[in-house]
Design a protein around this motif. Sequence first.
Motif, PDB file in Angstrom:
ATOM      1  N   THR A 114       0.857  -1.173   0.000  1.00  0.00           N
ATOM      2  CA  THR A 114       0.000   0.000   0.000  1.00  0.00           C
ATOM      3  C   THR A 114       0.900   1.231   0.000  1.00  0.00           C
ATOM      4  OG1 THR A 114      -1.665  -1.153   1.290  1.00  0.00           O
ATOM      5  CG2 THR A 114      -1.734   1.249   1.334  1.00  0.00           C
ATOM      6  N   GLU A 115       0.611   2.173  -0.881  1.00  0.00           N
ATOM      7  CA  GLU A 115       1.341   3.442  -0.868  1.00  0.00           C
ATOM      8  C   GLU A 115       0.778   4.270   0.277  1.00  0.00           C
ATOM      9  OE1 GLU A 115       3.739   5.266  -2.595  1.00  0.00           O
ATOM     10  OE2 GLU A 115       4.357   3.559  -3.805  1.00  0.00           O
ATOM     11  N   LEU A 116       1.593   4.515   1.283  1.00  0.00           N
ATOM     12  CA  LEU A 116       1.158   5.344   2.402  1.00  0.00           C
ATOM     13  C   LEU A 116       1.248   6.809   1.998  1.00  0.00           C
ATOM     14  CD1 LEU A 116       2.943   3.531   5.358  1.00  0.00           C
ATOM     15  CD2 LEU A 116       0.682   3.102   4.415  1.00  0.00           C
ATOM     16  N   ILE A 130       7.126   9.127   6.492  1.00  0.00           N
ATOM     17  CA  ILE A 130       6.620   8.782   5.151  1.00  0.00           C
ATOM     18  C   ILE A 130       7.275   9.671   4.099  1.00  0.00           C
ATOM     19  CG2 ILE A 130       4.566   8.784   3.679  1.00  0.00           C
ATOM     20  CD1 ILE A 130       2.979   7.920   6.238  1.00  0.00           C
ATOM     21  N   ASP A 131       7.373  10.973   4.379  1.00  0.00           N
ATOM     22  CA  ASP A 131       7.997  11.895   3.428  1.00  0.00           C
ATOM     23  C   ASP A 131       9.483  11.582   3.242  1.00  0.00           C
ATOM     24  OD1 ASP A 131       5.564  13.156   3.017  1.00  0.00           O
ATOM     25  OD2 ASP A 131       5.980  14.777   4.455  1.00  0.00           O
ATOM     26  N   LEU A 132      10.173  11.256   4.324  1.00  0.00           N
ATOM     27  CA  LEU A 132      11.587  10.878   4.243  1.00  0.00           C
ATOM     28  C   LEU A 132      11.759   9.613   3.409  1.00  0.00           C
ATOM     29  CD1 LEU A 132      14.573  11.088   5.169  1.00  0.00           C
ATOM     30  CD2 LEU A 132      13.924   9.719   7.162  1.00  0.00           C
ATOM     31  N   ASN A 139       9.357   5.532  -3.045  1.00  0.00           N
ATOM     32  CA  ASN A 139       8.036   4.956  -2.806  1.00  0.00           C
ATOM     33  C   ASN A 139       7.734   5.013  -1.322  1.00  0.00           C
ATOM     34  OD1 ASN A 139       8.343   2.269  -1.340  1.00  0.00           O
ATOM     35  ND2 ASN A 139       9.753   1.948  -3.046  1.00  0.00           N
ATOM     36  N   THR A 140       6.473   4.795  -0.994  1.00  0.00           N
ATOM     37  CA  THR A 140       6.067   4.785   0.415  1.00  0.00           C
ATOM     38  C   THR A 140       5.283   3.519   0.718  1.00  0.00           C
ATOM     39  OG1 THR A 140       4.074   6.063  -0.091  1.00  0.00           O
ATOM     40  CG2 THR A 140       6.024   7.312   0.619  1.00  0.00           C
ATOM     41  N   SER A 143       6.187  -1.734   3.581  1.00  0.00           N
ATOM     42  CA  SER A 143       7.432  -2.451   3.881  1.00  0.00           C
ATOM     43  C   SER A 143       8.633  -1.517   3.844  1.00  0.00           C
ATOM     44  CB  SER A 143       7.635  -3.620   2.912  1.00  0.00           C
ATOM     45  OG  SER A 143       7.724  -3.153   1.581  1.00  0.00           O
ATOM     46  N   THR A 144       8.647  -0.561   2.917  1.00  0.00           N
ATOM     47  CA  THR A 144       9.762   0.379   2.801  1.00  0.00           C
ATOM     48  C   THR A 144       9.759   1.370   3.957  1.00  0.00           C
ATOM     49  OG1 THR A 144       9.549   0.167   0.400  1.00  0.00           O
ATOM     50  CG2 THR A 144      10.960   1.933   1.201  1.00  0.00           C
ATOM     51  N   VAL A 145       8.582   1.855   4.340  1.00  0.00           N
ATOM     52  CA  VAL A 145       8.471   2.788   5.469  1.00  0.00           C
ATOM     53  C   VAL A 145       8.911   2.092   6.762  1.00  0.00           C
ATOM     54  CG1 VAL A 145       6.879   4.181   6.869  1.00  0.00           C
ATOM     55  CG2 VAL A 145       6.675   4.181   4.372  1.00  0.00           C
ATOM     56  N   LEU A 146       8.487   0.833   6.953  1.00  0.00           N
ATOM     57  CA  LEU A 146       8.896   0.100   8.153  1.00  0.00           C
ATOM     58  C   LEU A 146      10.398  -0.154   8.159  1.00  0.00           C
ATOM     59  CD1 LEU A 146       5.963  -2.450   8.515  1.00  0.00           C
ATOM     60  CD2 LEU A 146       6.444  -0.473   9.971  1.00  0.00           C
TER      61      LEU A 146
END
Length: 175
Positions: A114-116, A130-132, A139-140, A143-146
Amino acid sequence: MLQEVQKDDGWEPLDMEIPFWEPKPGDELRGVCLGIKKIPTKMGDLQVMEVLTVDREKYLVKGHKALIGYFKRINEGYGVLIQYHGKKKAKTGTEYHGYTVKIKKPGSGQVGLTELRSEEYDDKTVKALIDLTRAKHGNTHLSTVLQELEDIYSDGRVTEEEYHRIRGVLGGVEG
């Protein structure tokens, strides 16, 4: 620094904390691939896939003969489902480990992709994370944000309390 080393908090362990997935016949691992890398062992480099499960636990999947071919077709962010069927016997009599491996590519309803969107959150820290993540990774996906949160925490840029709070805010997101 001498004052800092006297304190019990803030220490970062250097040993590997992510356990290997050690399946028994009938076990399955379902989650999102966080990447495939090589780790050094006494017998040489071992290729492993890091998986974040739907239960938010991380495992390393060993890239032995039965799985290594699949690793070439799995990218970071793909959903993975690995089922272990136990030892099998080929017609030649050779024993091997039997697996079923399935993937979900981005855009196919994959868990964790999911794109946050930062505007969907009231929490300023979560918005900033999320912005970072978008700025660094393009992408957001959850899994990438975590993973970015893990990196920030291991660098000591957020406290353990803040880390768990942010994970709690993001934990309700489904792919």
